[in-house]
Motif scaffolding. Structure first.
Motif, mmCIF file in Angstrom:
data_model
loop_
_atom_site.group_PDB
_atom_site.id
_atom_site.type_symbol
_atom_site.label_atom_id
_atom_site.label_comp_id
_atom_site.label_asym_id
_atom_site.label_seq_id
_atom_site.Cartn_x
_atom_site.Cartn_y
_atom_site.Cartn_z
ATOM 1 N N LEU A 1 4.093 -11.196 -1.066
ATOM 2 C CA LEU A 1 4.739 -10.672 -0.088
ATOM 3 C C LEU A 1 3.955 -9.337 0.608
ATOM 4 N N TYR A 2 4.202 -8.950 1.622
ATOM 5 C CA TYR A 2 3.686 -7.727 2.047
ATOM 6 C C TYR A 2 5.038 -6.689 2.282
ATOM 7 N N GLY A 3 4.698 -5.343 1.542
ATOM 8 C CA GLY A 3 5.690 -4.500 2.047
ATOM 9 C C GLY A 3 5.126 -3.050 2.426
ATOM 10 N N GLY A 4 5.938 -2.319 3.271
ATOM 11 C CA GLY A 4 5.309 -0.975 3.568
ATOM 12 C C GLY A 4 5.532 -1.002 5.311
ATOM 13 N N GLY B 1 6.196 4.658 8.053
ATOM 14 C CA GLY B 1 6.022 4.090 9.366
ATOM 15 C C GLY B 1 4.879 3.702 9.950
ATOM 16 N N VAL B 2 3.968 3.823 8.758
ATOM 17 C CA VAL B 2 2.209 3.309 9.227
ATOM 18 C C VAL B 2 2.272 2.043 8.395
ATOM 19 N N ASN B 3 2.462 1.024 9.018
ATOM 20 C CA ASN B 3 2.214 -0.342 8.232
ATOM 21 C C ASN B 3 0.788 -0.818 8.268
ATOM 22 N N ALA B 4 0.391 -1.475 6.991
ATOM 23 C CA ALA B 4 -0.958 -1.969 7.106
ATOM 24 C C ALA B 4 -1.090 -2.923 8.359
ATOM 25 N N THR B 5 -2.362 -3.182 8.911
ATOM 26 C CA THR B 5 -2.382 -3.950 9.982
ATOM 27 C C THR B 5 -2.291 -5.725 9.171
ATOM 28 N N PRO B 6 -2.127 -6.369 10.190
ATOM 29 C CA PRO B 6 -1.995 -7.694 9.495
ATOM 30 C C PRO B 6 -3.615 -8.006 8.953
ATOM 31 N N PRO C 1 0.894 -1.234 0.011
ATOM 32 C CA PRO C 1 0.044 -0.157 0.105
ATOM 33 C C PRO C 1 0.694 1.191 0.227
ATOM 34 N N VAL C 2 0.343 2.235 -1.002
ATOM 35 C CA VAL C 2 1.542 3.456 -0.990
ATOM 36 C C VAL C 2 1.780 4.103 0.282
ATOM 37 N N TRP C 3 0.388 4.079 1.163
ATOM 38 C CA TRP C 3 0.422 5.079 2.319
ATOM 39 C C TRP C 3 1.203 4.311 3.303
ATOM 40 N N ALA C 4 1.909 2.920 3.072
ATOM 41 C CA ALA C 4 2.811 2.520 3.931
ATOM 42 C C ALA C 4 3.993 2.335 3.715
ATOM 43 N N ILE C 5 4.451 3.049 2.456
ATOM 44 C CA ILE C 5 5.824 2.899 2.129
ATOM 45 C C ILE C 5 6.581 4.174 2.616
ATOM 46 N N GLY C 6 7.690 3.569 3.459
ATOM 47 C CA GLY C 6 8.439 5.066 4.087
ATOM 48 C C GLY C 6 7.837 5.662 5.076
#
Ligand code: PGA
Length: 259
Positions: free
Chosen positions: A209-212, A175-180, A168-173
């Motif tokens: 894979l998950y990234g962010g 510090g706010v990751n998507a929740t599991p 998710p673009v909002w999670a990249i770099g």
């Protein structure tokens, strides 16, 4: 269970000297990786040095992008054949930074995915929605469009050899990751689409894979989700200890109580 895969995306970080040192630290910290695959993706200029540092280890080498042609008048570009020559086994394609800052289109990404295969590289196709798209309820539409277009025209057999990353673009770099739960929901949706595109059996083998903003602190909870098969790690892959912390969490995600 699909073997966990952790991919380091160093982005535009690392001189040759720095990259060699970081690769050596990761290598030394991961003598006998068990139940896990690890791939480092340095900048192009550091591929040779990192390949040398990783020689004889179980850690793989990857790249962050490529062109779709094998050679030609494409100033500033690097071809999949060149990456294969360096020993790369995978290439990250369609990263949101490429899509947003370099205007890469789905059609171009599809050409790259096919070219990667033609040269024996595994494409790691990245998909993900922006914050605005998520707030508008468009997450599934966006990732579906990117997945279908990026993988268009591939045979079921080729699809089975692809890797996908939900980033998710909002999670990249940020510090706010998507929740599991958030990540797992999208991964499940992507696997459903892959079942449709290839087959249910083949889709069970494809690693998503998950990234962010993956960090050692959140990797365990994310990777315990059965639908999350590994991580694509940016910022946290630039420090060996932090990256190794994530790799450990991924290796033990099956929950071996002794470890
Ligand atoms: P991040 O980046 O881990 O720094 O959020 C991930 C990526 O862009 O692949």
């Amino acid at each position: 269970m699909r073997a966990a895969l952790v991919v380091a995306n160093w982005k535009m970080h690392g001189t040759v000297v720095e990259a060699r040192a970081l690769a050596a630290q990761v290598r030394d910290g991961l003598k006998r990786p068990r139940g896990i695959e690890v791939v480092l993706c340095p900048p192009f200029t550091a591929l040779a040095a990192v390949a040398e540092a990783l020689a004889g280890s179980a850690i793989g080498l990857g790249a962050q992008n490529c062109h779709w042609e094998t050679s030609g008048a494409f100033t500033g570009e690097v071809s999949p054949a060149m990456l294969a020559e360096h020993g790369c086994r995978l290439v990250i394609l369609g990263h949101s930074e490429r899509r947003q800052q370099f205007q890469e289109t789905d059609a171009q990404i599809n050409l790259k995915v096919r070219a990667a295969f033609a040269h024996g590289l595994t494409p790691l196709l990245c998909v993900g929605e922006s914050a605005q798209e998520r707030s508008q309820g468009l997450t599934f539409n966006i990732v579906e469009g990117q997945l279908r277009a990026g993988l268009a025209g591939l045979s079921p057999e080729a699809l089975g050899r692809c890797l996908v990353a939900y980033e998710p673009v909002w999670a990249i770099g940020t510090g706010v990751n998507a929740t599991p739960a958030q990540a797992s929901e999208v991964h499940g949706y992507l696997r459903g689409l892959l079942s449709e595109l290839a087959s249910k059996e083949i889709a069970q083998f494809i690693r998503i894979l998950y990234g962010g903003s993956v960090k050692p602190e959140n990797a365990g909870a994310l990777l315990r989700e059965p639908e999350i098969d590994g991580a694509l790690v940016g910022g946290a892959s630039l420090q060996a200890q932090t990256f190794l912390g994530i790799v450990k969490k991924a290796a033990f995600r099956g929950g071996n109580p002794k470890e």
